[in-house]
Design a protein around this motif. Structure first.
Motif, PDB file in Angstrom:
ATOM      1  N   GLN A   1      -8.281   0.643  -3.928  1.00  0.00           N
ATOM      2  CA  GLN A   1      -7.935  -0.237  -2.809  1.00  0.00           C
ATOM      3  C   GLN A   1      -6.668   0.199  -2.068  1.00  0.00           C
ATOM      4  OE1 GLN A   1      -9.496  -2.715  -1.085  1.00  0.00           O
ATOM      5  NE2 GLN A   1     -11.134  -1.777  -2.293  1.00  0.00           N
ATOM      6  N   ARG A   2      -5.784   0.889  -2.780  1.00  0.00           N
ATOM      7  CA  ARG A   2      -4.541   1.326  -2.134  1.00  0.00           C
ATOM      8  C   ARG A   2      -4.809   2.324  -1.006  1.00  0.00           C
ATOM      9  NH1 ARG A   2      -1.355   2.609  -7.608  1.00  0.00           N
ATOM     10  NH2 ARG A   2      -3.501   2.444  -8.357  1.00  0.00           N
ATOM     11  N   LEU A   3      -5.870   3.085  -1.148  1.00  0.00           N
ATOM     12  CA  LEU A   3      -6.190   4.053  -0.090  1.00  0.00           C
ATOM     13  C   LEU A   3      -6.714   3.330   1.159  1.00  0.00           C
ATOM     14  CD1 LEU A   3      -7.808   7.050  -2.012  1.00  0.00           C
ATOM     15  CD2 LEU A   3      -5.409   6.597  -1.476  1.00  0.00           C
ATOM     16  N   ALA A   4      -7.526   2.293   0.919  1.00  0.00           N
ATOM     17  CA  ALA A   4      -8.013   1.503   2.045  1.00  0.00           C
ATOM     18  C   ALA A   4      -6.844   0.821   2.758  1.00  0.00           C
ATOM     19  CB  ALA A   4      -9.029   0.464   1.559  1.00  0.00           C
ATOM     20  N   ALA A   5      -5.873   0.361   1.973  1.00  0.00           N
ATOM     21  CA  ALA A   5      -4.693  -0.294   2.552  1.00  0.00           C
ATOM     22  C   ALA A   5      -3.884   0.700   3.381  1.00  0.00           C
ATOM     23  CB  ALA A   5      -3.830  -0.893   1.447  1.00  0.00           C
ATOM     24  N   LEU A   6      -3.797   1.912   2.881  1.00  0.00           N
ATOM     25  CA  LEU A   6      -3.083   2.979   3.591  1.00  0.00           C
ATOM     26  C   LEU A   6      -3.779   3.281   4.924  1.00  0.00           C
ATOM     27  CD1 LEU A   6      -0.648   4.447   2.352  1.00  0.00           C
ATOM     28  CD2 LEU A   6      -2.171   6.312   1.723  1.00  0.00           C
ATOM     29  N   ASP A   7      -5.102   3.320   4.852  1.00  0.00           N
ATOM     30  CA  ASP A   7      -5.914   3.540   6.052  1.00  0.00           C
ATOM     31  C   ASP A   7      -5.585   2.484   7.104  1.00  0.00           C
ATOM     32  OD1 ASP A   7      -7.921   3.671   7.981  1.00  0.00           O
ATOM     33  OD2 ASP A   7      -9.520   4.110   6.550  1.00  0.00           O
ATOM     34  N   LEU A   8      -5.593   1.214   6.691  1.00  0.00           N
ATOM     35  CA  LEU A   8      -5.296   0.129   7.628  1.00  0.00           C
ATOM     36  C   LEU A   8      -3.894   0.267   8.201  1.00  0.00           C
ATOM     37  CD1 LEU A   8      -6.195  -2.577   8.905  1.00  0.00           C
ATOM     38  CD2 LEU A   8      -5.227  -3.726   6.897  1.00  0.00           C
ATOM     39  N   GLN A   9      -2.958   0.626   7.330  1.00  0.00           N
ATOM     40  CA  GLN A   9      -1.563   0.693   7.765  1.00  0.00           C
ATOM     41  C   GLN A   9      -1.318   1.823   8.768  1.00  0.00           C
ATOM     42  OE1 GLN A   9       1.233   0.691   4.476  1.00  0.00           O
ATOM     43  NE2 GLN A   9       2.963   0.774   5.911  1.00  0.00           N
ATOM     44  N   TYR A  10      -2.191   2.803   8.739  1.00  0.00           N
ATOM     45  CA  TYR A  10      -2.099   3.877   9.732  1.00  0.00           C
ATOM     46  C   TYR A  10      -2.181   3.283  11.133  1.00  0.00           C
ATOM     47  CZ  TYR A  10      -3.409   8.196  12.273  1.00  0.00           C
ATOM     48  OH  TYR A  10      -3.461   9.258  13.151  1.00  0.00           O
ATOM     49  N   HIS A  11      -2.999   2.244  11.290  1.00  0.00           N
ATOM     50  CA  HIS A  11      -3.284   1.658  12.606  1.00  0.00           C
ATOM     51  C   HIS A  11      -2.380   0.478  12.962  1.00  0.00           C
ATOM     52  CE1 HIS A  11      -7.076   3.964  12.833  1.00  0.00           C
ATOM     53  NE2 HIS A  11      -7.135   3.752  11.537  1.00  0.00           N
ATOM     54  N   ASP A  12      -1.525   0.068  12.022  1.00  0.00           N
ATOM     55  CA  ASP A  12      -0.637  -1.078  12.232  1.00  0.00           C
ATOM     56  C   ASP A  12       0.273  -0.789  13.426  1.00  0.00           C
ATOM     57  OD1 ASP A  12       1.299  -3.138  11.988  1.00  0.00           O
ATOM     58  OD2 ASP A  12       0.973  -3.230   9.811  1.00  0.00           O
ATOM     59  N   LEU A  13       0.302  -1.707  14.400  1.00  0.00           N
ATOM     60  CA  LEU A  13       1.116  -1.422  15.587  1.00  0.00           C
ATOM     61  C   LEU A  13       2.584  -1.839  15.428  1.00  0.00           C
ATOM     62  CD1 LEU A  13      -1.083  -2.088  18.770  1.00  0.00           C
ATOM     63  CD2 LEU A  13      -0.462   0.082  17.696  1.00  0.00           C
ATOM     64  N   ARG A  14       2.920  -2.497  14.335  1.00  0.00           N
ATOM     65  CA  ARG A  14       4.334  -2.830  14.137  1.00  0.00           C
ATOM     66  C   ARG A  14       5.098  -1.536  13.857  1.00  0.00           C
ATOM     67  NH1 ARG A  14       3.661  -7.069   9.347  1.00  0.00           N
ATOM     68  NH2 ARG A  14       2.091  -5.500   8.829  1.00  0.00           N
TER      69      ARG A  14
END
Lengths: 178, 496
Positions: free
Chosen positions: B382-395
């Motif tokens: 799950q940490r990899l999926a979280a990393l994936d999402l965080q790549y796109h985080d606009l903050r």
């Protein structure tokens, strides 16, 4: 689910009109005299003939829509291509209203042929059952004469008035700028 | 000669309301409202639109009562863009741009607008709540939202030709404009794929069609030209990912403009490149970061995605020689597209890590591989999926993308300028300038008209049916010569 209902042809349309436009309605006495020689039934038949002929005429004035099919082919659709029992009923109802308006204004009583003709145009202009022209998907359900998907629909109805929240909108000419 | 490829991008952003009640529509409205609250703007005019037609987003069918839609925020900004709530997402549609480079600038301006919106929302939210925005295309649970492109085309080109000839590009361009994704979300894509080039590819189920949220087609047939329908078509492209790498956005738009111009000028040449099974091919290409997989063409050839792109590039170079670069953004931008197209294909072929500064899926993959190695994680962790999402985080403080040394094409100052000012080379100039000057006199606006209220009846609708007019060149002096909107309307129509 797809339900295909056949569009009425001229003969069927006349029969439907006859169901709603009956001799016992208040008719313009002048028309009864002129069209029926005093016989309301004959006058009504003549009025219906004229109305159907107007509605089914495939000419410039009766152009309603231009549709573009997925493969790029275009086709002009006329009023008659969208005729339906409901539409005919509405046309008669509108004609009655026009006659009532005229009576209230003291300009003579009874339904005239011109009320019916005028109502055809208004009905097509204002019919809310016809889908919005910007959603070709809805049109695909209604027509799709060639079995092809319709991708664009352009209204051809002339002199379309624009109104918005009770205020009219005038189109501004923009010459060389826009 | 093909019409200049005026272009735009509509991005639906992913949204998360931390500490909120989980209603994404309310959260999206709050976000957009927080931003537009204090701005000069006009309401959107639905005269020529069917908002119900724009059904998009991750809300499952029937999850939202339709009446919710009518209360959603909808604004036109002084940079000519539209900023609104589309179902359960904040959506930013760039103004019409004259070329790919200008579009990169306005796409980046959109990110800045969303960042400002997050800050503005934080001001009005109760303590402990925050709205977070992601520039991605899926919620990781099988729901995808779009990043659509639009290109101006000549109406005379038969749609069937566009659909047939653009397919190969749409199936394979993900090698440089895919945004990358850990794992898969759909049954069709299969569970044994650790990493995909594209966020969106696996969601496509049809070759050609009208839908955008169900049975998504690779070539979308929506035909609302928002311009003179006799002359123009707006090709609505739903098959792309939202990019963070500027070069990826530039190439996505730039190469597509080339391919479309070539189709329009019947210059795509032969043999025709048509995938035999486009839907299968797009997933197959997405699922193979080694880029080795080959797809079947209708003429019996088997060719890799890179092979298709090399052929398209070769034809584009010839097209540029024969017909010039007028339709694809002009000399400077057109040359730059060709140069970078070649560069990125070469890099991908040699070693994808070489283009991590230009291509999102390569940048993300590098990041994830490094993390995975360091912590010895399996791909389904799950940490990899979280990393994936965080790549796109606009903050800015959370964005993994922003920490990477990716290449920029547009300076920060130019991006900030684009937040408030329209592009000069399309009708967006007229729209944005009018809003900046006379917002209070504009009752509504949409892509192809502005409605002015001059204080007397009737209201005046100013049509803008040609995206190539209304530019700074066409109306700059006119606007400067008008002190009031009444003067503008009079001069437009040749009175006064």
């Amino acid at each position: 689910m797809k339900i295909k209902i056949e569009r009425p042809d001229e003969q069927a349309a006349a029969q439907i009109f006859a169901r709603y436009l009956t001799p016992d309605l208040p008719l313009d006495p002048g028309e009864v005299e002129r069209l029926g020689g005093g016989d309301p039934a004959k006058a009504v038949a003549a009025m219906i003939d004229a109305t159907v002929a107007e509605m089914y005429r495939a000419d410039e004035e009766n152009k309603f829509l231009e549709v573009t099919y997925q493969n790029g082919d275009k086709e002009i659709l006329y009023f008659r291509d969208f005729a339906s029992g409901a539409m005919i009923e509405n046309i008669v109802r509108r004609a009655k209203k026009l006659a009532i308006k005229r009576a209230i204004a003291g300009e003579g009583s009874g339904i005239r042929t011109e009320d019916l003709l005028e109502s055809i145009r208004r009905e097509y202009k204002e019919n809310e059952d016809l889908p919005n022209t910007t959603n070709p998907d809805d049109w695909a359900r209604i027509s799709g004469k060639k079995g092809e998907r319709i991708v664009y629909v352009r209204t051809l109805l002339a002199d379309r008035d624009e109104t918005r929240g009770g205020r009219s909108i005038e189109r501004v000419g923009t010459g060389q700028y826009l | 000669m093909a019409v200049p490829k005026v272009c735009g991008i509509e991005t639906e952003f992913g949204i998360q309301h931390l500490g909120g009640d989980g209603n994404p529509v309310a959260s999206s409205s709050l976000l957009v409202n927080a931003y537009v609250g204090g701005l000069a703007r006009a309401g959107w005019d639905f005269e020529d639109e069917q908002p119900g037609n724009d059904a998009r987003g991750f809300a499952r069918e029937g999850a939202l009562p339709p009446e919710v839609e009518t209360h959603l925020v909808n604004a036109v900004l002084t940079n000519g863009a539209r900023y609104y709530v589309d179902h359960a997402h904040p959506e930013y549609s760039t103004p019409e741009c004259p070329d790919a480079l200008e579009l990169v600038r306005y796409d980046r301006a959109g990110e800045e607008i969303l960042r400002r919106s997050m800050r503005a929302a934080a001001q009005v939210l109760p303590p402990g709540q925050r709205i977070v925005v992601y520039k991605n295309n899926s919620d990781g649970k099988g729901n995808s939202y779009g990043c659509h492109e639009n290109y101006l085309m000549d109406r005379a080109v038969p749609f069937s030709r566009i659909a047939r000839q653009v397919m190969a590009h749409f199936v394979t361009r993900q090698v440089f404009c895919g945004a990358g994704k850990v794992g898969t979300e759909t049954a069709q894509a299969g569970a044994d794929v650790p990493y995909q080039l594209s966020q969106r590819a696996e969601f496509f189920e049809e070759e050609v069609g009208l839908e955008t949220t169900l049975k998504r087609p690779i070539v979308n047939t929506r035909d609302e030209p928002h311009a003179d329908p006799q002359r123009y078509r707006r090709l609505h492209v739903i098959v792309g990912d939202a990019n963070l790498c500027e070069v990826a956005t530039f190439l996505k738009v730039g190469t597509t403009a080339f391919v479309l111009a070539m189709i329009e000028d019947e210059a795509l040449g032969s043999p025709e490149l048509v995938p035999a099974n486009p839907v299968q091919a797009i997933r197959q290409v997405a699922a193979d970061p080694s880029l080795k997989t080959t797809i079947d063409l209708t003429d019996g050839r088997r060719i890799s995605a890179l092979g298709v792109q090399w052929e398209l590039l070769e034809r584009a170079v010839k097209y540029a020689e024969d017909q010039g670069l007028g339709a694809v953004g002009g000399e400077a931008v057109g040359r730059e597209v060709l140069r970078r197209w070649e560069e990125v294909l070469h890099g991908l072929e040699t070693d994808p890590t070489e283009v991590a500064g230009q291509v999102d899926w390569c940048a993300k993959l590098q990041l994830i591989e490094a993390y995975r190695d360091r912590h010895g994680l399996d791909w389904d962790d799950q940490r990899l999926a979280a990393l994936d999402l965080q790549y796109h985080d606009l903050r800015p403080e959370r964005s993994l993308f922003q920490r990477l040394p990716t290449e920029h094409l547009v300076g920060e100052e130019a991006v900030l300028e684009a937040v408030g000012s329209p592009p000069r080379g399309t009708r967006a100039y007229f729209r944005g300038q009018c809003l900046a000057r006379w917002a209070s006199a504009i009752t509504s606006a949409n892509w192809d008209s502005l409605v002015f209220d001059l204080g007397t009846d009737p209201l005046r609708r100013v049509p803008m049916m040609d995206p190539l007019r209304g530019t700074a060149e066409h109306v700059g002096a006119l606007l400067d010569s008008c002190a009031t909107p009444a003067q503008l309307v009079a001069r437009l129509s040749g009175r006064g």
